[in-house]
Design an enzyme around this catalytic site. Structure first.
Site, mmCIF file in Angstrom:
data_model
loop_
_atom_site.group_PDB
_atom_site.id
_atom_site.type_symbol
_atom_site.label_atom_id
_atom_site.label_comp_id
_atom_site.label_asym_id
_atom_site.label_seq_id
_atom_site.Cartn_x
_atom_site.Cartn_y
_atom_site.Cartn_z
ATOM 1 N N GLU A 103 0.870 -1.170 0.000
ATOM 2 C CA GLU A 103 0.000 0.000 0.000
ATOM 3 C C GLU A 103 0.911 1.226 0.000
ATOM 4 O O GLU A 103 1.801 1.313 0.855
ATOM 5 C CB GLU A 103 -0.888 -0.008 1.250
ATOM 6 C CG GLU A 103 -1.868 1.136 1.234
ATOM 7 C CD GLU A 103 -2.796 1.178 2.438
ATOM 8 O OE1 GLU A 103 -2.800 0.218 3.243
ATOM 9 O OE2 GLU A 103 -3.496 2.201 2.558
ATOM 10 N N ARG B 164 4.734 -13.047 9.455
ATOM 11 C CA ARG B 164 5.452 -11.773 9.283
ATOM 12 C C ARG B 164 6.817 -11.857 9.919
ATOM 13 O O ARG B 164 7.039 -12.643 10.831
ATOM 14 C CB ARG B 164 4.758 -10.659 10.063
ATOM 15 C CG ARG B 164 3.453 -10.222 9.591
ATOM 16 C CD ARG B 164 2.867 -9.257 10.600
ATOM 17 N NE ARG B 164 3.149 -7.880 10.236
ATOM 18 C CZ ARG B 164 2.540 -7.224 9.267
ATOM 19 N NH1 ARG B 164 1.635 -7.779 8.542
ATOM 20 N NH2 ARG B 164 2.832 -5.985 8.990
ATOM 21 N N LYS C 120 4.490 0.429 9.525
ATOM 22 C CA LYS C 120 4.585 1.713 8.827
ATOM 23 C C LYS C 120 4.023 2.844 9.672
ATOM 24 O O LYS C 120 4.554 3.952 9.662
ATOM 25 C CB LYS C 120 3.824 1.638 7.504
ATOM 26 C CG LYS C 120 4.673 1.107 6.372
ATOM 27 C CD LYS C 120 3.932 1.176 5.066
ATOM 28 C CE LYS C 120 2.941 0.041 4.987
ATOM 29 N NZ LYS C 120 2.326 -0.097 3.658
HETATM 30 P P1 ATP Z 1 2.613 -2.346 8.015
HETATM 31 O O1 ATP Z 1 2.110 -3.081 9.201
HETATM 32 O O2 ATP Z 1 4.063 -2.042 8.082
HETATM 33 O O3 ATP Z 1 1.777 -1.162 7.628
HETATM 34 P P2 ATP Z 1 1.299 -3.668 5.862
HETATM 35 O O4 ATP Z 1 1.034 -5.106 5.791
HETATM 36 O O5 ATP Z 1 0.106 -2.832 6.140
HETATM 37 O O6 ATP Z 1 2.492 -3.422 6.854
HETATM 38 P P3 ATP Z 1 1.605 -3.362 3.048
HETATM 39 O O7 ATP Z 1 2.117 -2.220 2.279
HETATM 40 O O8 ATP Z 1 0.185 -3.704 2.910
HETATM 41 O O9 ATP Z 1 1.956 -3.090 4.563
HETATM 42 O O10 ATP Z 1 2.514 -4.639 2.799
HETATM 43 C C1 ATP Z 1 2.801 -5.158 1.533
HETATM 44 C C2 ATP Z 1 3.121 -6.603 1.664
HETATM 45 O O11 ATP Z 1 4.226 -6.770 2.552
HETATM 46 C C3 ATP Z 1 1.967 -7.378 2.238
HETATM 47 O O12 ATP Z 1 1.797 -8.567 1.492
HETATM 48 C C4 ATP Z 1 2.380 -7.643 3.647
HETATM 49 O O13 ATP Z 1 1.828 -8.827 4.108
HETATM 50 C C5 ATP Z 1 3.895 -7.708 3.541
HETATM 51 N N1 ATP Z 1 4.511 -7.343 4.818
HETATM 52 C C6 ATP Z 1 4.351 -6.212 5.520
HETATM 53 N N2 ATP Z 1 5.020 -6.258 6.680
HETATM 54 C C7 ATP Z 1 5.628 -7.466 6.714
HETATM 55 C C8 ATP Z 1 6.487 -8.129 7.654
HETATM 56 N N3 ATP Z 1 6.833 -7.561 8.808
HETATM 57 N N4 ATP Z 1 6.942 -9.365 7.332
HETATM 58 C C9 ATP Z 1 6.599 -9.942 6.169
HETATM 59 N N5 ATP Z 1 5.804 -9.384 5.255
HETATM 60 C C10 ATP Z 1 5.322 -8.159 5.510
HETATM 61 MG MG MG Z 2 -1.479 -3.834 4.360
#
Ligand code: ATP
Ligand code: MG
Length: 557
Positions: A34, A260, A270
């Site tokens: 995102e 994760r 984030k």
């Molecule tokens: P955050 O909690 O940092 O906002 P998010 O999942 O909302 O993370 P996205 O931009 O939606 O952020 O993430 C893009 C991809 O990266 C998704 O498929 C998500 O599952 C993966 N991802 C995000 N954080 C992690 C993590 N700590 N370990 C593994 N994969 C991750």
């Molecule tokens: Mg997300």
């Protein structure tokens, strides 16, 4: 550790079976960030997994911006994400894609559900809807608007789309089952009113699809075979499947979940990283202390080190916390093998070689790397005045101190043996200069008198060097679990996470150091030139990581 020596993880096995049994003919994955922040080390795990599987099985991996929430998303983040994925060494399939590319199609599919009697416009407020939803223990109740006719729903949805309704006044919900044990199936919202422009679609829309109504359908449009996400989406999978079954989508992707990445001494959220930036705890998303890919790049991490780290930690379905020492091990290992060597004196102390002719300068040669013959040799100007490290000289010391001591010898790295004869002090009694004699017959060999110096210290010419600023970073947090157990992670920020040294003196070749190119400053650590601060005359060097390998030691205990 290489992929050959490591047993396959569950997703590799699963894909192998899908291919063997003909369920899938072509592997297609995607990385779906995102664009509401910069990528961090957690994202690297997902990137390496998705792109890595595509590479391994001769498939493709798309980069798709999951941009359904115009409130938090920006073009700046889109650009930074593309840069970071490329920097890590991965190439996405075709153009970068956006979920918003499919807003027209998603709208048509929303109409499809309404016409099939499987979606309705609901006027419950957010508060009321929560009340109707029920709990994990109790079933929900049907919304009073659930049985609206298809015609009425079509008319109301049209009004939503045309901006004739206010935000929060109503929403479009899928009609599934308010008594489902899985709350995600209790008539989830699939479209909301948001009177807000979008960074890709401008002001075309005032209704936006939910994440759940978007993700799987975009997977289907792109022909994704394996839609890999993190475990918190496990409970969304029945909804993912319901939508795929109930819509005329062009392919049937399937969702798989993995754990994760959690790292100790680090936050990978984030939202929290944004808070560190917005509240000025760090100097931007790319601050070298940040666990963002852009911060780590500025700090001197290499793409290889991050990919190796992701390989090392593996992929599982159980949550665990990884020791940040593993990441440190990984960068140290890469730089040890690949970083050219250099000398830099952090706190200079002047040395005058009284028997070296005034005005003379010779060029000594030093290897670029102890074992890598492909790295060019360095030229080190040597003359009558030099700098050594303040802490490398003592007037008196016991035997454990293997550096320069008054009345004793030491070897200058890649150069001669010197002998300390006198110290010069200022009015405050501090040592400001050491007068030495140099043994000009000791280059690359032991002194003729047979007395070998005990230690080797680094040095630079006092005349021909680069002045620089050195930034020594420590962990951003001084608590191993800054965001666990109800703590405020901001209270765990390490107040001593940055030490700035000015007036450091580096060997002259470092004047040409390219930003982000790693060097081992001998006896000191790994450093790279900062890409943001410093001038051509006075560059800034960031310490990537110290020399000491505490994690590997721990493992060998
Ligand atoms: P955050 O909690 O940092 O906002 P998010 O999942 O909302 O993370 P996205 O931009 O939606 O952020 O993430 C893009 C991809 O990266 C998704 O498929 C998500 O599952 C993966 N991802 C995000 N954080 C992690 C993590 N700590 N370990 C593994 N994969 C991750
Ligand atoms: Mg997300």
């Amino acid at each position: 550790m290489t992929s050959e020596s490591k047993p396959a993880h569950f997703l590799q096995n699963l894909i192998r079976e899908d291919l063997a049994e003909g369920r899938v003919s072509q592997v297609a994955t995607r990385f779906p960030p995102e664009p509401n922040g910069y990528l961090h080390i957690g994202h690297a795990k997902s990137i390496c997994l998705n792109f890595g599987l595509a590479q391994e099985f001769g498939g493709t991996c798309n980069l798709r911006f999951d941009d359904t929430n115009p409130a938090k998303e920006e073009e700046e983040f889109v650009d930074a994400i593309k840069r970071d994925v490329s920097w890590l060494g991965f190439e996405w399939n075709g153009e970068a894609k956006y979920s918003s590319d499919n807003f027209d199609q998603l709208y048509q599919w929303a109409l499809h559900l309404i016409k099939a009697g499987k979606a309705y416009v609901c006027d419950l407020s957010a508060e009321e809807a929560r009340h109707y939803r029920g709990t994990l223990k109790e079933p929900g109740k049907n919304s009073p608007y659930r049985d609206r006719s298809v015609e009425e729903n079509l008319a109301l949805f049209e009004k939503m789309r045309n901006g004739e309704m206010e935000e929060g006044q109503c929403s479009l919900r899928a009609k599934i089952d308010m008594a489902a044990p899985n709350i995600n199936l209790r008539d989830p919202i699939i479209y909301r009113i948001k009177k807000m422009a979008h960074h890709q679609t401008g002001d075309k829309w005032c209704i936006y699809p939910s994440y759940d109504f978007t993700h799987g359908q975009c997977d289907a449009i792109e022909g994704i075979s394996h839609s890999i996400c993190t475990l918190e989406f496990e409970d969304h999978k029945p909804l993912y499947d319901w939508l795929i079954e109930n819509l005329p989508v062009p392919s049937r992707p399937r969702q798989y979940e993995f754990a994760r990445l959690h790292l100790n001494y680090t936050v990978v959220s984030k939202r929290k990283l944004k808070q560190l930036v917005d509240e000025g705890h760090v100097d931007g998303w790319d601050d070298p202390r940040m666990p963002t890919l852009s911060g780590m790049r500025r700090r001197g991490f290499t793409p290889t080190s991050i990919r190796n780290f992701c390989e090392m930690i593996g992929v599982t379905r159980s949550d665990s916390v990884v020791d940040v020492g593993m990441l440190e091990y990984s960068i140290r290992d890469d730089l040890d093998k690949n970083a050219p060597r250099a000398m830099c004196v952090m706190e200079p102390l002047k040395v005058t070689l009284k028997n070296y002719p005034e005005g003379r300068e010779e060029m000594l040669s030093a290897p670029g790397h102890p074992v890598r013959d492909d790295l060019p040799a360095r030229e080190l100007p040597f003359g009558r005045t030099l700098y050594i490290e303040k802490e490398d000289f003592r007037e008196e010391a016991n035997k454990k101190y293997k550096r320069l001591v008054l009345g004793k010898k030491v070897r200058l790295r890649n150069a001669y043996v010197i002998f300390a004869e006198e110290v010069v002090k200022n009015d405050a009694g501090e040592i400001v200069e050491v007068i030495c004699s140099v043994d000009l017959d000791s280059l690359g060999k032991d002194p003729a008198d047979g007395v070998k110096p005990k230690g080797v210290i680094h040095w630079v010419s006092a005349v021909n060097n680069v002045e620089c600023e050195v930034r020594l970073y420590d962990r951003l947090f001084n608590d191993s679990a800054p965001d666990a157990g109800g703590k405020n992670f901001l209270d765990c920020v390490n107040p001593d996470n940055l030490q700035i040294l000015k007036g450091c003196k580096a060997e002259i070749g470092l004047a040409k150091a390219a930003p982000e190119q790693g060097y081992q400053f001998e006896r000191n650590g790994y450093f790279c030139r900062d890409s943001k601060y410093g001038s051509a005359e006075v560059p800034v060097f960031n310490r990537t990581i110290g020399l000491r390998d505490s994690w590997a030691k721990e493992q060998n205990k």
